[in-house]
Design a protein around this motif. Sequence first.
Motif, short mmCIF file in Angstrom:
data_model
loop_
_atom_site.label_atom_id
_atom_site.label_comp_id
_atom_site.label_asym_id
_atom_site.label_seq_id
_atom_site.Cartn_x
_atom_site.Cartn_y
_atom_site.Cartn_z
N THR A 101 0.84 -1.20 0.00
CA THR A 101 0.00 0.00 0.00
C THR A 101 0.87 1.25 0.00
O THR A 101 0.59 2.22 -0.72
N ALA A 102 1.93 1.24 0.80
CA ALA A 102 2.83 2.40 0.87
C ALA A 102 3.52 2.63 -0.47
O ALA A 102 3.60 3.77 -0.95
N ARG A 103 4.01 1.55 -1.07
CA ARG A 103 4.68 1.70 -2.37
C ARG A 103 3.70 2.21 -3.43
O ARG A 103 4.06 3.05 -4.26
N SER A 104 2.49 1.71 -3.39
CA SER A 104 1.47 2.16 -4.34
C SER A 104 1.15 3.64 -4.14
O SER A 104 1.05 4.40 -5.11
N ALA A 105 1.00 4.05 -2.90
CA ALA A 105 0.71 5.46 -2.61
C ALA A 105 1.86 6.36 -3.05
O ALA A 105 1.63 7.44 -3.61
N LYS A 106 3.09 5.90 -2.82
CA LYS A 106 4.25 6.68 -3.26
C LYS A 106 4.28 6.80 -4.78
O LYS A 106 4.59 7.86 -5.33
N ALA A 107 3.98 5.70 -5.46
CA ALA A 107 3.96 5.72 -6.92
C ALA A 107 2.88 6.65 -7.44
O ALA A 107 3.09 7.39 -8.41
N GLN A 108 1.70 6.61 -6.81
CA GLN A 108 0.62 7.51 -7.21
C GLN A 108 1.02 8.97 -6.98
O GLN A 108 0.72 9.85 -7.80
N LYS A 109 1.68 9.22 -5.87
CA LYS A 109 2.12 10.58 -5.56
C LYS A 109 3.14 11.06 -6.60
O LYS A 109 3.08 12.20 -7.08
N ALA A 110 4.07 10.18 -6.97
CA ALA A 110 5.07 10.53 -7.98
C ALA A 110 4.41 10.75 -9.34
O ALA A 110 4.78 11.68 -10.08
N ALA A 111 3.44 9.91 -9.69
CA ALA A 111 2.73 10.07 -10.96
C ALA A 111 1.97 11.38 -10.99
O ALA A 111 1.96 12.08 -12.02
N SER A 112 1.36 11.73 -9.89
CA SER A 112 0.64 13.01 -9.82
C SER A 112 1.60 14.18 -9.97
O SER A 112 1.28 15.17 -10.66
N ALA A 113 2.76 14.09 -9.36
CA ALA A 113 3.75 15.15 -9.49
C ALA A 113 4.22 15.28 -10.94
O ALA A 113 4.39 16.40 -11.46
N LEU A 114 4.43 14.14 -11.60
CA LEU A 114 4.83 14.18 -13.01
C LEU A 114 3.73 14.78 -13.89
O LEU A 114 4.01 15.57 -14.79
N GLN A 115 2.50 14.40 -13.62
CA GLN A 115 1.38 14.96 -14.39
C GLN A 115 1.29 16.47 -14.19
O GLN A 115 1.03 17.22 -15.12
N GLU A 116 1.49 16.91 -12.97
CA GLU A 116 1.45 18.34 -12.69
C GLU A 116 2.60 19.05 -13.41
O GLU A 116 2.41 20.13 -13.98
N GLY A 117 3.76 18.45 -13.40
CA GLY A 117 4.90 19.01 -14.12
C GLY A 117 4.61 19.10 -15.62
O GLY A 117 4.93 20.10 -16.27
N ASN A 118 4.01 18.07 -16.18
CA ASN A 118 3.64 18.08 -17.60
C ASN A 118 2.62 19.17 -17.89
O ASN A 118 2.69 19.84 -18.93
N ARG A 119 1.67 19.34 -16.99
CA ARG A 119 0.65 20.36 -17.18
C ARG A 119 1.28 21.75 -17.19
O ARG A 119 0.98 22.59 -18.06
N VAL A 120 2.19 22.00 -16.29
CA VAL A 120 2.87 23.28 -16.22
C VAL A 120 3.70 23.51 -17.50
O VAL A 120 3.69 24.61 -18.07
N LEU A 121 4.40 22.48 -17.96
CA LEU A 121 5.18 22.60 -19.19
C LEU A 121 4.29 22.90 -20.39
O LEU A 121 4.63 23.72 -21.25
N ARG A 122 3.13 22.24 -20.47
CA ARG A 122 2.20 22.51 -21.58
C ARG A 122 1.71 23.95 -21.54
O ARG A 122 1.60 24.60 -22.60
N GLN A 123 1.41 24.43 -20.35
CA GLN A 123 0.98 25.83 -20.23
C GLN A 123 2.09 26.78 -20.69
O GLN A 123 1.83 27.76 -21.40
#
Length: 130
Positions: A101-123
């Motif tokens: 569960t912890a590894r999954s939550a960490k992976a989801q958190k990292a994926a969200s951070a990457l998505q946010e970074g991609n969104r900022v780059l697109r903007q």
Amino acid sequence: MKKFYDFRSNQIMYKIAANAASAILIAGCAGIQAPTEQMAVSKVAVSNASSAGGNEFAPLQIKSAMEKMDGAERAMAAENYLKARQLAEQAQADAQLAATTARSAKAQKAASALQEGNRVLRQEIDRNAQ
């Protein structure tokens, strides 16, 4: 002649039943060994779950694993080896769930951070393109 056959077959049945009862009795009286290996494996699993972030991302599962591990240690001290083994196995399962569960939550958190970074780059790209 028929009576002799019935007597002989009854004797064989009694011997089989006595042997089966003896085997069951011996198996039941065989001492259960202390589950030291299972205890060690479970302790390592709980430790790994804690270091994987179980306290932060899976607090209920890690707490359950620790409580069951404590119960297993108390059962070992009381020489209730069957209960100790069962609790240690349950603690191991809970710890593995907490770690996963912890590894999954960490992976989801990292994926969200990457998505946010991609969104900022697109903007930024869109702003520069205009």
